[in-house]
Design a protein around this motif. Structure first.
Motif, PDB file in Angstrom:
ATOM      1  N   THR B  96     -27.293 -43.428  41.881  1.00 12.83           N
ATOM      2  CA  THR B  96     -26.982 -42.213  41.141  1.00 12.83           C
ATOM      3  C   THR B  96     -27.947 -42.069  39.963  1.00 12.83           C
ATOM      4  N   GLU B 140     -24.685 -33.592  33.428  1.00 13.79           N
ATOM      5  CA  GLU B 140     -23.671 -33.171  34.398  1.00 13.79           C
ATOM      6  C   GLU B 140     -23.859 -33.802  35.749  1.00 13.79           C
ATOM      7  N   ARG B 141     -25.079 -34.251  36.021  1.00 10.45           N
ATOM      8  CA  ARG B 141     -25.343 -34.772  37.355  1.00 10.45           C
ATOM      9  C   ARG B 141     -25.521 -36.286  37.350  1.00 10.45           C
ATOM     10  N   THR B 144     -24.625 -37.975  40.564  1.00  8.65           N
ATOM     11  CA  THR B 144     -25.249 -37.503  41.804  1.00  8.65           C
ATOM     12  C   THR B 144     -26.310 -38.492  42.245  1.00  8.65           C
ATOM     13  N   LEU B 149     -30.607 -34.753  44.314  1.00  8.60           N
ATOM     14  CA  LEU B 149     -30.970 -33.851  43.225  1.00  8.60           C
ATOM     15  C   LEU B 149     -31.988 -32.828  43.682  1.00  8.60           C
ATOM     16  N   ASP B 153     -34.812 -31.275  39.138  1.00  7.61           N
ATOM     17  CA  ASP B 153     -33.956 -32.310  38.559  1.00  7.61           C
ATOM     18  C   ASP B 153     -34.534 -33.687  38.788  1.00  7.61           C
TER      19      ASP B 153
END
Lengths: 321, 261, 288
Positions: B96, B140-141, B144, B149, B153
């Motif tokens: 992540t 916010e990511r 992820t 992405l 990003d």
């Protein structure tokens, strides 16, 4: 990273495993011991392959180092099983440190080839030095003496009793692997699998970390090897052959590379399938090759990985609706 | 003038018969935001590779805070405070965004070797990693997967991973490539504020002249492995050789007032 | 002195079989980037195919040598097209494990079809002769093998350096995308190279039939290890290195078997480890 199972699941499995010998089936007890031994071997091996991305063909050499170390210790010094296991793990770890120091300087294919070379050197050594190692007969007559601690003496002579010693080490081995995987070190290992250069640029001495995980996986192999020597009362050269190195590879892939439960599930499946298919044909390895093809072609996550995917898809569908 | 943060003396590098660095003498002062520009093949990436230890130095010397680091391996230089980002996104795809930033921050905190305690207990490293993601706008990511992405990003993550080690000297290799104007503006604002805070000295390799002239206090122009010009943005803009190399167009365009965000 | 010369010649001839297997292995690695574990199986299949052709269809050895390897090349072709093609984009362990799966499959298929025991092929009369060298008789067939090795080496060199096909192969090996952009049908080329590599190994197997005098399903396993060692020592992807490596290993093994029987198994592994530690990419491999 996968979501951890609720603690209840391993607890239940452990309880089931603890109750198994009481069912009285001697052969099943023996088989489950074998599953646990292969499981220990594979969990340690998967730390190297699934987690760090290093493919070793020589780990059977560490397995044999542990096996023969326990054998020699038992025959010449002391029959105490716990001390023997300690010697097995230490011997395998030391050998792993020495071999690893030479191998981690190379990358990818060359690393794999070097590990093959060293593993087979161990094989050649135990095969040829027959006056010391017993040659292709190996070391025999290794006793399964009682576990003596201050005040108590626990017999492990019967398989059903030895089972609990193995279960103890099995649980310990999995616990340690679980902690390693969840630690900063474990995260860095995953990074090394993905992008070793970037890990170096993050300030981590990659070579040193590779050596560390290599040594740990060698120690696991030695633990399994030592326990097998106690189980079979013998240590044999084929334990060091490169075809034996392929077992933890195959079962980790079968169960799910890079997961904690994968190698264990794979070990159980492997031994179960082998036992069943062997009754019908001696060519069960053929079927295994086909299974391997299927996994690599379609189910790369192995059993556990595929289950994760199915669960994740269900969850996504559930969230969307 | 105080001792430079990083100094290179007589760096020379050959790639086969091609000279990618020719007797480079370069110094970077602490706190001075520098840009390195030059046409393709000028040797910008080679310079960064040499200074960060990715490429072994064939001849010459590199000094960091006065100490010789020429033979020091990459990870040791990073621990001393020399970091870089990569031109082509070079992150950890199956981890992540937060985990990506955690690896360098754990190493910077000296906690990367802990193998028995859980990662989620490492509050200091976690804070650094989250701060790095915040700076580039990826908070916010953070959960992820890097491979999931968006393109822009991913480039932001690339910079975040370099920032997470909280380096003293950070080389950014074309950080705004592949970003949309909004992301670019945000990243530049972050770099400006971080530079102002004084912890990190930035050296940015860029092709985009708007970025270069709006951001830098100093511009170094490389051409064919040599330093063509080195000085303030105005000085470089006015230099005849630089204009010749760039055919005057981009440099003059950036000289127009109001051309930058 | 006499035994040294004979051991040397024996080493050279056994080395040539390793060269044939290693040449295909090196080609496949150099062009496709895959380390084919199943290459020893191709060698074994070549031997069994030759044996079957000679025993069952026509009692002419040269037919077995001609047709057997072609049949195995067809197997290789099918293997690459159907299975290997799908895994090029995956990480190295998966590719190795896929070829390893084929080792399991091929070895066991051979055991099923021809039995797990060993087969003794009849040696054609023309090849049974021997020649006197430094006072002792040495088989003519072995001399023939020693000659065939360099012929194959030269042939490969000529193919790769002097023909359009060879140039295309080399181009695809060094930059797959570029070659594809220039119109080369890279997937077909990969299949072709793989099949050709399989053919080389199978040729080695077919030629080995009169030499080893005994066919076992384990013959693939033993030669693949030697071929790996040779390919790695020479530098993965270097044919010149593989040829040199095969000569060295062949001679070393022969001397080991004759003069140091307890250590001979470990010698080749020791040599590989030693070479890799000094030159991490092998003798002629790409710079580290």
């Amino acid at each position: 990273m996968s979501k951890a199972l609720p603690l209840a699941v391993p607890a239940v499995l452990l309880a089931l495993l603890a109750l198994l010998p009481l069912a009285g089936e001697r052969f099943v007890t023996y088989l489950v011991i074998r599953v646990m031994l292969l499981g220990i071997f594979a969990v340690g091996y998967d730390l190297l392959l699934g987690r760090t991305g290093l493919l070793s063909f020589g780990h059977a050499g560490f397995y044999a180092a542990g096996a023969y170390a326990l054998g020699f210790f038992s025959l010449r010094v002391s029959h105490h099983p716990l001390l023997g296991v300690l010697v097995a793990v230490a011997a395998a770890a030391l050998l792993g440190l020495a071999v690893g120091a030479l191998c981690v300087r190379s990358s990818e294919v060359y690393f794999s080839m070097l590990t093959l070379a060293f593993g087979m050197m161990v094989f050649a050594l135990v095969w040829n030095a027959s006056s010391i190692t017993g040659g292709d007969d190996g070391l025999v007559g290794i006793a399964r003496a009682p576990v003596t601690l201050p005040g108590i003496s626990l017999s492990i002579a019967r398989d059903a009793e030895f089972y609990y010693l193995v279960l103890l080490f099995f649980a310990l081995a999995i616990f340690v692997a679980w902690r390693i995987r969840g630690s900063p070190f474990g995260l860095v290992l995953a990074g090394m699998r993905e992008n070793a250069t970037r890990v170096e640029f993050a300030g981590v001495p990659v070579r040193r970390y590779r050596l560390a995980v290599f040594t740990v996986s060698a120690a696991y192999a030695g633990l399994a090897g030592g326990l097998e020597t106690l189980l079979e009362s013998s240590a044999r050269p084929m334990m060091a052959h490169w075809t034996h190195s392929s077992e933890p590879m195959l079962v980790s892939l079968l169960g799910g590379l890079g997961t904690l439960s994968g190698p264990i599930v794979g070990s159980a499946l492997f031994i179960a399938i082998r036992e069943i298919v062997q009754r019908f044909t001696e060519h069960w390895m053929l079927g295994f090759g086909v299974v391997l093809l299927l996994i690599i072609g379609a189910f790369r996550g192995g059993v556990v990985g595929t289950i994760h995917q199915v669960v994740a898809r269900r969850r996504a569908r559930g969230a969307a609706s | 003038m105080s001792a430079p943060l990083l100094a290179a003396h007589g760096l020379t590098n050959f790639f086969g018969k091609v000279c990618t660095a020719r007797n480079l003498d370069l110094a970077f002062q602490e706190g001075v935001l520098t840009s390195i520009i030059g046409p393709n093949g000028a040797g910008k990436s080679t310079l960064i590779n040499l200074l960060t230890g990715h490429l072994p130095v064939q001849s010459g010397r590199v000094e960091f805070r006065g100490g010789d680091v020429t033979r020091l391996p990459v990870h040791a230089r990073v621990r001393m405070g020399i970091c870089r980002s990569f031109q082509i996104v070079n992150v950890f795809p199956q981890l992540t965004a937060l985990e990506n930033a955690l690896i360098p921050s754990l190493a910077a905190e000296g906690r990367a070797h802990r193998f028995f305690s859980p990662v989620w207990r490492e509050s200091a490293a976690r804070a650094d990693a989250e701060a790095a993601l915040e700076r580039v706008g990826l908070s916010e990511r953070s959960d992820t997967l890097a491979s999931a992405l968006s393109h822009g990003d991913k480039h932001l993550l690339e910079v975040a991973v370099a920032l997470a080690a909280r380096p003293a000297l950070l080389f950014l290799d074309e950080p705004t490539a592949g970003m949309n104007p909004h992301e670019r503006a945000r990243l530049l604002a972050s770099i400006r504020s971080l530079a102002r805070e004084g912890r990190t000295t930035f050296v940015v390799v860029e092709h985009d002249m708007d970025v270069v002239f709006s951001l830098s206090e100093r511009v170094v122009v490389l051409h064919r492995g040599e330093v063509l010009c080195d000085g303030s943005p105005d000085h470089v803009r006015a230099d005849a050789r630089v204009r010749e190399v760039y055919l005057g167009q981009e440099v003059e365009a950036a000289a127009r007032p109001g051309a930058l965000p | 002195m006499q035994s040294i010369v004979h051991v040397l010649l024996a080493g050279l001839s056994s080395g040539m079989f390793i060269w044939l297997v290693a040449s295909g292995l090196t080609l496949i690695f150099g062009v496709l980037g895959v380390l084919n574990f199943a290459h020893g199986s191709f060698y074994m299949l070549g031997a069994y195919a030759c044996y079957t052709l000679v025993n069952v269809f026509a009692p002419h050895f040269y037919l077995g040598v001609l047709l057997g390897p072609l049949a195995v090349a067809a197997v290789g072709l099918a293997m690459e097209r159907r299975f290997l093609r799908g895994v090029y984009h995956l990480a190295l362990p998966y590719q190795l494990l896929l070829t390893f799966a084929f080792v399991l499959i091929f070895d066991n298929l051979v055991k099923i079809a021809w039995g797990a025991g060993s087969l003794t092929p009849p040696v054609p009369a023309a090849l049974r002769g021997s020649v006197e060298i430094v006072g002792r008789r040495f088989p003519i067939y072995s001399l023939l093998i020693i000659a065939i090795g360099p012929v194959v080496a030269l042939g490969l060199w000529a193919l790769l350096e002097r023909t359009w096909l060879g140039r295309t192969v080399r181009a695809a090996a060094s930059d797959r995308e570029m070659a594809s952009a220039l119109g080369v049908r890279v997937p077909a080329l990969y299949t072709g190279v793989f099949a050709f590599g399989a053919w080389l190994a199978a040729l080695g197997g077919a030629l080995a039939v009169p030499y080893v005098g005994l066919l076992t399903p384990g013959m693939g396993e033993s030669i693949i290890i030697d071929a790996f060692i040779v390919a790695v020592i020479g530098g993965l992807g270097s044919l010149k290195g593989a040829f040199l490596g095969a000569l060295i290993i062949g001679i070393l093994s022969a001397f080991g078997t004759r003069f140091f029987p307890t250590f001979d198994m470990a010698l080749t592994f020791l040599l590989m480890a030693a070479v890799l530690l000094v030159r991490p990419r092998g003798l002629f491999g790409a710079a580290a």
